[in-house]
Design a protein around this motif. Structure first.
Motif, PDB file in Angstrom:
ATOM      1  N   TYR A 262      33.816  33.061 -37.330  1.00 40.77           N
ATOM      2  CA  TYR A 262      32.989  34.030 -38.055  1.00 40.77           C
ATOM      3  C   TYR A 262      31.622  33.476 -38.412  1.00 40.77           C
ATOM      4  CZ  TYR A 262      36.792  37.350 -38.457  1.00 40.77           C
ATOM      5  OH  TYR A 262      37.785  38.252 -38.172  1.00 40.77           O
ATOM      6  N   GLN A 263      31.548  32.183 -38.697  1.00 41.07           N
ATOM      7  CA  GLN A 263      30.245  31.603 -39.013  1.00 41.07           C
ATOM      8  C   GLN A 263      29.340  31.622 -37.788  1.00 41.07           C
ATOM      9  OE1 GLN A 263      29.105  30.816 -42.064  1.00 41.07           O
ATOM     10  NE2 GLN A 263      31.043  31.703 -42.715  1.00 41.07           N
ATOM     11  N   MET A 264      29.884  31.292 -36.636  1.00 40.41           N
ATOM     12  CA  MET A 264      29.087  31.383 -35.401  1.00 40.41           C
ATOM     13  C   MET A 264      28.706  32.828 -35.122  1.00 40.41           C
ATOM     14  SD  MET A 264      30.498  28.595 -32.665  1.00 40.41           S
ATOM     15  CE  MET A 264      32.075  29.393 -32.390  1.00 40.41           C
ATOM     16  N   LEU A 265      29.657  33.730 -35.349  1.00 39.33           N
ATOM     17  CA  LEU A 265      29.402  35.149 -35.107  1.00 39.33           C
ATOM     18  C   LEU A 265      28.301  35.677 -36.025  1.00 39.33           C
ATOM     19  CD1 LEU A 265      30.365  37.712 -33.562  1.00 39.33           C
ATOM     20  CD2 LEU A 265      31.928  38.130 -35.475  1.00 39.33           C
ATOM     21  N   THR A 266      28.335  35.254 -37.300  1.00 40.73           N
ATOM     22  CA  THR A 266      27.333  35.703 -38.266  1.00 40.73           C
ATOM     23  C   THR A 266      25.933  35.259 -37.862  1.00 40.73           C
ATOM     24  OG1 THR A 266      28.940  35.666 -40.072  1.00 40.73           O
ATOM     25  CG2 THR A 266      26.623  35.605 -40.680  1.00 40.73           C
ATOM     26  N   VAL A 267      25.807  33.999 -37.450  1.00 40.23           N
ATOM     27  CA  VAL A 267      24.511  33.490 -37.004  1.00 40.23           C
ATOM     28  C   VAL A 267      24.020  34.268 -35.779  1.00 40.23           C
ATOM     29  CG1 VAL A 267      23.325  31.518 -35.963  1.00 40.23           C
ATOM     30  CG2 VAL A 267      24.801  31.178 -37.946  1.00 40.23           C
ATOM     31  N   ALA A 268      24.908  34.465 -34.815  1.00 38.12           N
ATOM     32  CA  ALA A 268      24.527  35.148 -33.578  1.00 38.12           C
ATOM     33  C   ALA A 268      24.136  36.600 -33.839  1.00 38.12           C
ATOM     34  CB  ALA A 268      25.677  35.084 -32.579  1.00 38.12           C
ATOM     35  N   ILE A 269      24.942  37.293 -34.642  1.00 35.59           N
ATOM     36  CA  ILE A 269      24.658  38.698 -34.935  1.00 35.59           C
ATOM     37  C   ILE A 269      23.333  38.839 -35.680  1.00 35.59           C
ATOM     38  CG2 ILE A 269      25.363  40.623 -36.407  1.00 35.59           C
ATOM     39  CD1 ILE A 269      28.224  40.087 -35.574  1.00 35.59           C
ATOM     40  N   GLY A 270      23.135  38.006 -36.715  1.00 32.35           N
ATOM     41  CA  GLY A 270      21.903  38.097 -37.497  1.00 32.35           C
ATOM     42  C   GLY A 270      20.667  37.812 -36.662  1.00 32.35           C
ATOM     43  N   TRP A 271      20.743  36.743 -35.864  1.00 34.74           N
ATOM     44  CA  TRP A 271      19.578  36.378 -35.054  1.00 34.74           C
ATOM     45  C   TRP A 271      19.318  37.407 -33.959  1.00 34.74           C
ATOM     46  CZ3 TRP A 271      15.996  32.953 -36.232  1.00 34.74           C
ATOM     47  CH2 TRP A 271      15.044  32.612 -35.274  1.00 34.74           C
ATOM     48  N   GLN A 272      20.376  37.900 -33.319  1.00 31.90           N
ATOM     49  CA  GLN A 272      20.181  38.875 -32.246  1.00 31.90           C
ATOM     50  C   GLN A 272      19.642  40.188 -32.787  1.00 31.90           C
ATOM     51  OE1 GLN A 272      23.565  39.587 -29.684  1.00 31.90           O
ATOM     52  NE2 GLN A 272      22.317  40.638 -28.162  1.00 31.90           N
ATOM     53  N   MET A 273      20.161  40.642 -33.919  1.00 31.70           N
ATOM     54  CA  MET A 273      19.668  41.897 -34.477  1.00 31.70           C
ATOM     55  C   MET A 273      18.203  41.782 -34.877  1.00 31.70           C
ATOM     56  SD  MET A 273      19.940  45.031 -35.244  1.00 31.70           S
ATOM     57  CE  MET A 273      21.648  45.550 -35.204  1.00 31.70           C
ATOM     58  N   TYR A 274      17.843  40.653 -35.485  1.00 40.08           N
ATOM     59  CA  TYR A 274      16.439  40.483 -35.875  1.00 40.08           C
ATOM     60  C   TYR A 274      15.544  40.355 -34.641  1.00 40.08           C
ATOM     61  CZ  TYR A 274      12.417  39.142 -38.688  1.00 40.08           C
ATOM     62  OH  TYR A 274      11.182  39.114 -39.293  1.00 40.08           O
ATOM     63  N   SER A 275      16.069  39.733 -33.582  1.00 41.43           N
ATOM     64  CA  SER A 275      15.306  39.624 -32.334  1.00 41.43           C
ATOM     65  C   SER A 275      15.098  40.992 -31.700  1.00 41.43           C
ATOM     66  CB  SER A 275      16.030  38.699 -31.349  1.00 41.43           C
ATOM     67  OG  SER A 275      16.135  37.395 -31.863  1.00 41.43           O
ATOM     68  N   LEU A 276      16.112  41.860 -31.815  1.00 44.06           N
ATOM     69  CA  LEU A 276      16.018  43.199 -31.227  1.00 44.06           C
ATOM     70  C   LEU A 276      15.083  44.114 -32.012  1.00 44.06           C
ATOM     71  CD1 LEU A 276      19.792  43.878 -30.374  1.00 44.06           C
ATOM     72  CD2 LEU A 276      17.930  43.636 -28.705  1.00 44.06           C
TER      73      LEU A 276
ATOM     74  N   PHE B 142      24.878  47.729 -30.379  1.00 45.90           N
ATOM     75  CA  PHE B 142      25.186  46.513 -31.124  1.00 45.90           C
ATOM     76  C   PHE B 142      25.875  46.874 -32.443  1.00 45.90           C
ATOM     77  CE2 PHE B 142      23.482  42.450 -33.180  1.00 45.90           C
ATOM     78  CZ  PHE B 142      24.392  41.644 -32.521  1.00 45.90           C
ATOM     79  N   LEU B 143      25.329  47.839 -33.173  1.00 44.12           N
ATOM     80  CA  LEU B 143      25.910  48.261 -34.449  1.00 44.12           C
ATOM     81  C   LEU B 143      27.296  48.874 -34.259  1.00 44.12           C
ATOM     82  CD1 LEU B 143      22.784  49.806 -36.244  1.00 44.12           C
ATOM     83  CD2 LEU B 143      24.036  47.754 -36.930  1.00 44.12           C
ATOM     84  N   ILE B 144      27.475  49.635 -33.179  1.00 50.00           N
ATOM     85  CA  ILE B 144      28.779  50.255 -32.918  1.00 50.00           C
ATOM     86  C   ILE B 144      29.850  49.185 -32.696  1.00 50.00           C
ATOM     87  CG2 ILE B 144      30.098  51.637 -31.273  1.00 50.00           C
ATOM     88  CD1 ILE B 144      27.549  53.318 -30.855  1.00 50.00           C
ATOM     89  N   ILE B 145      29.532  48.166 -31.903  1.00 50.30           N
ATOM     90  CA  ILE B 145      30.514  47.117 -31.636  1.00 50.30           C
ATOM     91  C   ILE B 145      30.806  46.311 -32.900  1.00 50.30           C
ATOM     92  CG2 ILE B 145      30.996  45.037 -30.295  1.00 50.30           C
ATOM     93  CD1 ILE B 145      29.265  46.217 -28.060  1.00 50.30           C
ATOM     94  N   ILE B 146      29.779  46.036 -33.696  1.00 55.81           N
ATOM     95  CA  ILE B 146      29.993  45.339 -34.964  1.00 55.81           C
ATOM     96  C   ILE B 146      30.914  46.157 -35.862  1.00 55.81           C
ATOM     97  CG2 ILE B 146      28.869  44.523 -37.084  1.00 55.81           C
ATOM     98  CD1 ILE B 146      26.402  43.906 -35.364  1.00 55.81           C
ATOM     99  N   PHE B 147      30.737  47.477 -35.838  1.00 51.18           N
ATOM    100  CA  PHE B 147      31.607  48.356 -36.624  1.00 51.18           C
ATOM    101  C   PHE B 147      33.057  48.231 -36.164  1.00 51.18           C
ATOM    102  CE2 PHE B 147      33.755  52.462 -37.115  1.00 51.18           C
ATOM    103  CZ  PHE B 147      33.623  52.662 -38.485  1.00 51.18           C
ATOM    104  N   LEU B 148      33.286  48.199 -34.855  1.00 49.04           N
ATOM    105  CA  LEU B 148      34.647  48.073 -34.327  1.00 49.04           C
ATOM    106  C   LEU B 148      35.265  46.728 -34.696  1.00 49.04           C
ATOM    107  CD1 LEU B 148      34.151  49.637 -30.779  1.00 49.04           C
ATOM    108  CD2 LEU B 148      35.202  50.698 -32.792  1.00 49.04           C
ATOM    109  N   ILE B 149      34.470  45.672 -34.656  1.00 51.44           N
ATOM    110  CA  ILE B 149      34.959  44.361 -35.087  1.00 51.44           C
ATOM    111  C   ILE B 149      35.352  44.416 -36.557  1.00 51.44           C
ATOM    112  CG2 ILE B 149      34.306  41.939 -35.471  1.00 51.44           C
ATOM    113  CD1 ILE B 149      32.399  42.224 -33.059  1.00 51.44           C
TER     114      ILE B 149
END
Length: 408
Positions: free
Chosen positions: A29-43, A109-116
């Motif tokens: 989850y810590q890796m996932l949090t970093v990846a999600i936050g950075w990717q969303m801000y990049s997008l 991206f948001l839809i998949i995060i919701f499913l997770i």
């Protein structure tokens, strides 16, 4: 807790399996949090969309937790955890494939995060309620501190590794996260229950909301979990870390991982202290003081423009947070009978989710209106105000001296 006690606890195979499962899960989850936050801000380059990430993670928890709590009090908690983690890993593998194929947009991206988050909602309450089923009550505080210490080790390493792996592509990091959750599901399935109390209650609305009724009747539990809710809700500066790393401290995705690790470093060291020397006196007052330090650390981080000062502020934030977490979780678990733990844990998870995920949404919205630094600063001040109000509202919690065990 001394070395002999630690060694004795680790001889418990089920405790080891649960500890390894939590380490694997937290690392993922810590890796996932970093990846999600950075990717969303990049997008998007938007604080608002960073807030939306927190919102879509919070909504499933809010809608499903009471049902999951009732489920975990009526069925095998291990199976619920394993199945939910398998479902999470499938969604994360879809996210990995989406990045590999290049069809990820901010909406998808948001839809998949919701499913997770939907799958994760089924994991939380039974995971929280499982530890008392595998250790005796007299050693629960020490086992809880040991579990926290082991988990924080993964929380320290996870963000840094996530920041490094992100340089090699989002597909790789999401694939590793999904695999770690599969490993955790296998470990949980190997746990042996030594004690379990079940009551044949009808599955009706009264049973569904029994956790809420129980918490309302226990001011100490209500005060403890609501303190966490409102204090962290206002102090959710960690949601803004991608902005701090990118625009204020200018340290990139790897630096984001380092900042994400800082609270866990403090939490790990404090967990080690609590494992060797469990809190035995003035636990209520200690929890309130710890949350005040949480607020002060948030304020210092908010105004800092130095990487070292920011790291140290987050370090103290994590150390103070783990004190309140260990006290709160011990109070909740020891004062709750086993046949109610799933439902009480589900309400607790709603409170935690509100403080964390909804707190991220609040921070994102506040930052979009007032700016990043003012939003974090106001959050720290709000945390301290909440503590002062809660001391007046819940004097019984403030005056708790020792942990007690409920036999009801």
């Amino acid at each position: 807790m001394d070395t002999v006690r630690t060694s004795s606890l680790l001889k418990n195979k089920s405790l080891r399996s649960l500890m390894l499962a939590r380490v694997s899960t937290n690392f993922a989850y810590q890796m996932l949090t970093v990846a999600i936050g950075w990717q969303m801000y990049s997008l998007t380059h938007s604080a608002f969309y960073l807030g939306l990430v927190g919102l879509v993670q919070f909504l499933p928890m809010l809608l499903l937790s009471l049902f999951v709590g009732q489920l975990s009090d009526r069925h095998d908690r291990r199976k619920i955890i394993s199945i939910s983690q398998i479902a999470e890993s499938i969604s994360i593998f879809v996210l990995a494939f989406g990045n590999y194929s290049g069809w990820i947009t901010k909406e998808r991206f948001l839809i998949i995060i919701f499913l997770i988050a939907v799958a994760h909602s089924f994991e939380g309450p039974p995971m929280q309620a499982l530890l008392p089923n595998i250790v005796e009550k007299d050693i629960f505080p020490s086992a809880s501190a040991l579990m926290s210490s082991a988990s924080q080790f993964a929380v320290i390493i996870g963000p840094g590794v996530g920041g490094i792996l992100y340089h090699f592509g989002a597909t790789l990091i999401y694939s590793i996260v999904g695999s770690l959750l599969l490993v955790s599901s296998i470990l949980v399935s190997q746990i042996l229950i030594i004690k379990e109390e079940r009551k044949n209650e009808p599955a009706n609305l009264k049973s569904l909301f029994a956790g809420i009724s129980f918490i309302k009747s226990r001011p100490i539990i209500l005060g403890a979990i609501s303190l966490d809710l409102f204090a962290v809700l206002f102090g959710g500066a960690t949601a803004l870390l991608p902005i701090y790393a990118s625009n204020i401290l200018h340290i990139g995705s790897f630096g984001l991982g380092i900042l994400r690790s800082a609270p866990a470093v403090g939490a790990l060291l404090m967990s080690a202290v609590l494992a060797r020397r469990p809190l035995n006196e003035k636990v209520g007052r200690t929890m309130f003081i710890a949350v005040i330090f949480f607020g002060i650390s948030t304020i210092i981080f908010a105004i800092s423009k130095s990487v070292i000062v920011s790291f140290l502020a987050l370090f103290v934030l994590g150390a103070s947070d783990v004190i309140s977490v260990v006290i709160r979780s011990t109070l909740v678990q020891l004062e709750t009978p086993d046949n109610m733990r799933g439902r009480v844990s589900s309400v607790n998870m709603i409170f935690i989710g509100t403080s964390n995920q909804l707190g991220e949404f609040e921070s994102g919205i506040t930052a979009s209106f007032f700016g990043t630094v003012p939003a974090a600063l106001l959050g720290g001040i709000g945390t301290i105000i909440v503590v002062l109000i809660w001391i007046k509202l819940f004097p019984s919690l403030f005056n708790v001296n020792k942990f007690v065990t409920s036999e009801s």
